[in-house]
Design a protein around this motif. Structure first.
Motif, PDB file in Angstrom:
ATOM      1  N   PRO A  57       0.820  -1.218   0.000  1.00 44.43           N
ATOM      2  CA  PRO A  57       0.000   0.000   0.000  1.00 44.43           C
ATOM      3  C   PRO A  57       0.856   1.272   0.000  1.00 44.43           C
ATOM      4  CG  PRO A  57      -0.859  -1.562   1.608  1.00 44.43           C
ATOM      5  CD  PRO A  57       0.424  -2.150   1.086  1.00 44.43           C
ATOM      6  N   TYR A  58       2.029   1.216   0.622  1.00 42.79           N
ATOM      7  CA  TYR A  58       2.895   2.408   0.633  1.00 42.79           C
ATOM      8  C   TYR A  58       3.416   2.694  -0.775  1.00 42.79           C
ATOM      9  CZ  TYR A  58       6.609   5.635   2.035  1.00 42.79           C
ATOM     10  OH  TYR A  58       7.422   6.721   2.156  1.00 42.79           O
ATOM     11  N   THR A  59       3.821   1.651  -1.475  1.00 42.63           N
ATOM     12  CA  THR A  59       4.282   1.828  -2.859  1.00 42.63           C
ATOM     13  C   THR A  59       3.152   2.403  -3.702  1.00 42.63           C
ATOM     14  OG1 THR A  59       5.561  -0.195  -2.569  1.00 42.63           O
ATOM     15  CG2 THR A  59       5.389   0.670  -4.803  1.00 42.63           C
ATOM     16  N   ASN A  60       1.981   1.825  -3.509  1.00 44.29           N
ATOM     17  CA  ASN A  60       0.823   2.281  -4.274  1.00 44.29           C
ATOM     18  C   ASN A  60       0.552   3.762  -4.007  1.00 44.29           C
ATOM     19  OD1 ASN A  60      -1.481   1.787  -5.990  1.00 44.29           O
ATOM     20  ND2 ASN A  60      -2.703   2.066  -4.129  1.00 44.29           N
ATOM     21  N   ALA A  61       0.650   4.137  -2.732  1.00 47.25           N
ATOM     22  CA  ALA A  61       0.409   5.539  -2.376  1.00 47.25           C
ATOM     23  C   ALA A  61       1.468   6.450  -3.005  1.00 47.25           C
ATOM     24  CB  ALA A  61       0.404   5.688  -0.859  1.00 47.25           C
ATOM     25  N   LEU A  62       2.716   5.999  -3.001  1.00 45.00           N
ATOM     26  CA  LEU A  62       3.772   6.815  -3.621  1.00 45.00           C
ATOM     27  C   LEU A  62       3.506   6.974  -5.117  1.00 45.00           C
ATOM     28  CD1 LEU A  62       7.048   5.397  -1.969  1.00 45.00           C
ATOM     29  CD2 LEU A  62       6.031   7.636  -1.546  1.00 45.00           C
ATOM     30  N   LEU A  63       3.116   5.878  -5.748  1.00 44.13           N
ATOM     31  CA  LEU A  63       2.860   5.942  -7.193  1.00 44.13           C
ATOM     32  C   LEU A  63       1.702   6.879  -7.507  1.00 44.13           C
ATOM     33  CD1 LEU A  63       3.351   2.185  -8.181  1.00 44.13           C
ATOM     34  CD2 LEU A  63       4.807   4.108  -8.832  1.00 44.13           C
ATOM     35  N   LYS A  64       0.714   6.896  -6.617  1.00 41.79           N
ATOM     36  CA  LYS A  64      -0.445   7.780  -6.814  1.00 41.79           C
ATOM     37  C   LYS A  64      -0.047   9.253  -6.688  1.00 41.79           C
ATOM     38  CE  LYS A  64      -4.317   5.441  -7.315  1.00 41.79           C
ATOM     39  NZ  LYS A  64      -4.212   4.100  -6.796  1.00 41.79           N
ATOM     40  N   SER A  65       1.072   9.495  -6.048  1.00 43.50           N
ATOM     41  CA  SER A  65       1.474  10.889  -5.840  1.00 43.50           C
ATOM     42  C   SER A  65       2.283  11.447  -7.018  1.00 43.50           C
ATOM     43  CB  SER A  65       2.296  11.008  -4.549  1.00 43.50           C
ATOM     44  OG  SER A  65       3.558  10.400  -4.723  1.00 43.50           O
ATOM     45  N   ILE A  66       2.531  10.624  -8.034  1.00 48.27           N
ATOM     46  CA  ILE A  66       3.284  11.126  -9.190  1.00 48.27           C
ATOM     47  C   ILE A  66       2.386  12.014 -10.051  1.00 48.27           C
ATOM     48  CG2 ILE A  66       4.522  10.494 -11.314  1.00 48.27           C
ATOM     49  CD1 ILE A  66       5.114   7.821 -10.096  1.00 48.27           C
ATOM     50  N   PRO A  67       2.841  13.226 -10.337  1.00 44.63           N
ATOM     51  CA  PRO A  67       2.024  14.068 -11.215  1.00 44.63           C
ATOM     52  C   PRO A  67       2.059  13.508 -12.642  1.00 44.63           C
ATOM     53  CG  PRO A  67       4.077  15.191 -10.619  1.00 44.63           C
ATOM     54  CD  PRO A  67       4.074  13.872  -9.903  1.00 44.63           C
ATOM     55  N   SER A  68       0.977  13.576 -13.327  1.00 41.28           N
ATOM     56  CA  SER A  68       0.969  13.111 -14.705  1.00 41.28           C
ATOM     57  C   SER A  68       1.084  14.327 -15.611  1.00 41.28           C
ATOM     58  CB  SER A  68      -0.337  12.368 -14.951  1.00 41.28           C
ATOM     59  OG  SER A  68      -0.834  12.672 -16.225  1.00 41.28           O
ATOM     60  N   ILE A  69       1.605  14.124 -16.822  1.00 42.94           N
ATOM     61  CA  ILE A  69       1.724  15.266 -17.732  1.00 42.94           C
ATOM     62  C   ILE A  69       0.344  15.778 -18.150  1.00 42.94           C
ATOM     63  CG2 ILE A  69       4.022  14.859 -18.703  1.00 42.94           C
ATOM     64  CD1 ILE A  69       2.569  13.399 -21.029  1.00 42.94           C
ATOM     65  N   TYR A  70      -0.676  14.940 -17.930  1.00 44.68           N
ATOM     66  CA  TYR A  70      -2.021  15.367 -18.298  1.00 44.68           C
ATOM     67  C   TYR A  70      -2.684  16.175 -17.192  1.00 44.68           C
ATOM     68  CZ  TYR A  70      -1.083  11.777 -21.692  1.00 44.68           C
ATOM     69  OH  TYR A  70      -0.496  11.040 -22.664  1.00 44.68           O
ATOM     70  N   ASP A  71      -2.015  16.231 -16.042  1.00 46.13           N
ATOM     71  CA  ASP A  71      -2.636  16.905 -14.907  1.00 46.13           C
ATOM     72  C   ASP A  71      -2.809  18.391 -15.139  1.00 46.13           C
ATOM     73  OD1 ASP A  71      -3.000  14.793 -13.313  1.00 46.13           O
ATOM     74  OD2 ASP A  71      -1.177  15.062 -12.130  1.00 46.13           O
ATOM     75  N   ASP A  72      -3.882  18.871 -14.612  1.00 44.86           N
ATOM     76  CA  ASP A  72      -4.074  20.294 -14.511  1.00 44.86           C
ATOM     77  C   ASP A  72      -3.016  20.793 -13.512  1.00 44.86           C
ATOM     78  OD1 ASP A  72      -4.870  22.718 -13.556  1.00 44.86           O
ATOM     79  OD2 ASP A  72      -6.961  22.157 -13.230  1.00 44.86           O
ATOM     80  N   LYS A  73      -2.360  21.893 -13.836  1.00 42.54           N
ATOM     81  CA  LYS A  73      -1.257  22.368 -12.986  1.00 42.54           C
ATOM     82  C   LYS A  73      -1.695  22.617 -11.548  1.00 42.54           C
ATOM     83  CE  LYS A  73       2.601  24.243 -15.509  1.00 42.54           C
ATOM     84  NZ  LYS A  73       2.158  24.548 -16.885  1.00 42.54           N
ATOM     85  N   ASN A  74      -2.976  22.974 -11.383  1.00 48.59           N
ATOM     86  CA  ASN A  74      -3.437  23.325 -10.041  1.00 48.59           C
ATOM     87  C   ASN A  74      -3.964  22.139  -9.242  1.00 48.59           C
ATOM     88  OD1 ASN A  74      -2.922  26.070 -10.502  1.00 48.59           O
ATOM     89  ND2 ASN A  74      -4.762  26.136 -11.774  1.00 48.59           N
ATOM     90  N   ARG A  75      -3.982  20.967  -9.891  1.00 45.75           N
ATOM     91  CA  ARG A  75      -4.529  19.807  -9.189  1.00 45.75           C
ATOM     92  C   ARG A  75      -3.664  19.486  -7.975  1.00 45.75           C
ATOM     93  NH1 ARG A  75      -4.659  13.783  -9.177  1.00 45.75           N
ATOM     94  NH2 ARG A  75      -2.469  13.841  -9.694  1.00 45.75           N
ATOM     95  N   LYS A  76      -4.338  19.188  -6.875  1.00 38.74           N
ATOM     96  CA  LYS A  76      -3.572  18.836  -5.699  1.00 38.74           C
ATOM     97  C   LYS A  76      -3.190  17.363  -5.820  1.00 38.74           C
ATOM     98  CE  LYS A  76      -3.772  19.989  -0.822  1.00 38.74           C
ATOM     99  NZ  LYS A  76      -3.161  18.842  -0.303  1.00 38.74           N
ATOM    100  N   LEU A  77      -1.924  17.051  -5.610  1.00 34.36           N
ATOM    101  CA  LEU A  77      -1.504  15.660  -5.749  1.00 34.36           C
ATOM    102  C   LEU A  77      -2.013  14.848  -4.573  1.00 34.36           C
ATOM    103  CD1 LEU A  77       2.153  16.106  -6.902  1.00 34.36           C
ATOM    104  CD2 LEU A  77       0.174  15.426  -8.248  1.00 34.36           C
ATOM    105  N   ALA A  78      -2.282  13.572  -4.859  1.00 35.79           N
ATOM    106  CA  ALA A  78      -2.658  12.677  -3.774  1.00 35.79           C
ATOM    107  C   ALA A  78      -1.452  12.530  -2.869  1.00 35.79           C
ATOM    108  CB  ALA A  78      -3.036  11.326  -4.352  1.00 35.79           C
ATOM    109  N   SER A  79      -1.568  12.978  -1.643  1.00 33.31           N
ATOM    110  CA  SER A  79      -0.433  12.788  -0.758  1.00 33.31           C
ATOM    111  C   SER A  79      -0.869  11.810   0.323  1.00 33.31           C
ATOM    112  CB  SER A  79       0.032  14.111  -0.168  1.00 33.31           C
ATOM    113  OG  SER A  79      -0.982  14.631   0.629  1.00 33.31           O
ATOM    114  N   ILE A  80       0.100  11.260   1.013  1.00 33.79           N
ATOM    115  CA  ILE A  80      -0.211  10.232   1.992  1.00 33.79           C
ATOM    116  C   ILE A  80      -0.465  10.920   3.324  1.00 33.79           C
ATOM    117  CG2 ILE A  80       0.608   8.066   2.991  1.00 33.79           C
ATOM    118  CD1 ILE A  80       2.696   8.021   0.674  1.00 33.79           C
TER     119      ILE A  80
END
Ligand SMILES: Nc1ncnc2c1ncn2[C@@H]1O[C@H](COP(=O)(O)OP(=O)(O)O)[C@@H](O)[C@H]1O
Ligand SMILES: [Mg+2]
Length: 327
Positions: free
Chosen positions: A249-272
């Motif tokens: 789950p920690y790896t998964n959470a870290l991976l979820k926190s990677i910004p994607s190039i498709y992201d809106d610049k203002n989107r808040k990243l999923a943080s743990i």
């Protein structure tokens, strides 16, 4: 292939006011010739302590409780300062985040580079000068002669980090340990410096241990990844396996926190939610349990790393049983 560096069951504690806290616990990893291993985890997980232990650079209150650090089969922990000195710089170089503490502020870049080249490669002054110019070019800095005359503070952060890399290369190391080498720089420059490291790694046939809190940089650069949390390795796999199918789950959470190039610049990243506990040595079961959305009572029991697929290890009761599926 025989590993260049092999760390076995390494456990490190700090002693403060007679109290001992274990900060690195039973870690195992190896780095083969020409391999890039990345150690990823949030701040305070024991990454730097691990890195510093390899070259015997830990603070005096650190104790190696057990383990081995084998470099080409020889245990660095048994070596004298003098023997270690031969390895530091000649065989293994370190690049730190904090460049200004690593470069000498009162010496020009040229002086520092040629001195290091003279000591490590045995070149005379003229040869050292020519080689310094060559490696300054290699790290992507133009006008090497003018760079040589400058003092560290006269360069930008990105240029300083390139000089640090040149310093590391000046001894022709077999292994570079890079501890968050670009954290202080802005994002585009971070990427350039990381790419540079990998290009040089190929050209010079080096191995790299790349330490970072940013799993996003790892995908393109590393061969293998270990995920570190609270002094333990939680997951280890090839980059491909880890990104394709994270188990912890920690790896998964870290991976979820990677910004994607498709992201809106203002989107808040999923943080743990939460932070790494300050003293995690007393936690018996899973050290991530308190922050884990998948926690069950079983997580309070000690868990070892288990091999889920060939060369893909995870330390999680529920992942081991196949109970976790991530979107
Ligand atoms: N000299 C020290 N004395 C006591 N504790 C320390 C010392 N250096 C580091 N630590 C502790 O060891 C843990 C791991 O630190 P560190 O390796 O620097 O983490 P990271 O590099 O992953 O951010 C932290 O809890 C930190 O407070
Ligand atoms: Mg650190």
């Amino acid at each position: 292939m025989k590993p260049l560096l092999q760390v076995e069951d390494l456990t490190i504690a700090f002693v403060d006011e007679n109290k001992q806290k274990v900060v690195v616990e039973n870690i195992n990893f190896s780095v083969g010739p020409g391999e890039i291993l990345s150690i990823v985890g949030e701040s305070g997980c024991g990454k730097s302590v691990t890195a510093l232990s390899i070259l015997g650079l830990l603070k005096p209150n650190a104790r190696i409780i057990k383990g081995k650090i084998l470099y080409q089969g020889n245990n660095l922990l048994d070596m004298s300062e003098k023997e270690l000195d031969r390895i530091r710089g000649n065989e293994v170089a370190m690049i730190f985040q904090d460049v200004m503490n690593s470069l000498n502020p009162v010496l020009t870049i040229g002086k520092q580079l040629t001195e290091s080249i003279g000591i490590h490669l045995g070149y005379d002054k003229k040869e050292a000068n020519e080689y310094a110019i060559e490696i300054i070019k290699k790290v992507g800095l133009s006008d090497p002669r003018s760079i040589m005359r400058k003092y560290p503070h006269m360069l930008s952060g990105g240029m300083q980090q390139r000089v640090m890399i040149a310093m590391a290369l000046s001894c022709n190391p077999k292994l570079i340990i890079a501890d968050e080498p670009t954290t202080a720089l802005d994002v585009t420059i971070q990427l350039q410096i990381m790419k540079l490291l990998v290009d040089l790694q190929k050209e010079f046939q080096m191995s790299i241990i790349l330490i970072t809190h940013d799993i996003g940089v790892v995908a393109e650069l590393a061969d293998r990844v270990t995920i570190m949390y609270a002094g333990q390795f939680m997951e280890e796999a090839s980059v491909y396996q880890l990104f394709d199918k994270p188990y912890h789950p920690y790896t998964n959470a870290l991976l979820k926190s990677i910004p994607s190039i498709y992201d809106d610049k203002n989107r808040k990243l999923a943080s743990i939610p939460g932070t790494v506990p300050e003293d995690y040595s007393a936690i018996k079961g899973c050290k991530f349990a308190d922050r884990c959305p998948y926690k069950v009572p079983l997580c309070e029991e000690i868990q070892v790393l288990s091999e889920m697929e060939s060369d893909h290890f995870v330390r999680c009761h529920r992942a081991e049983k196949g109970e976790l599926v991530y979107e």
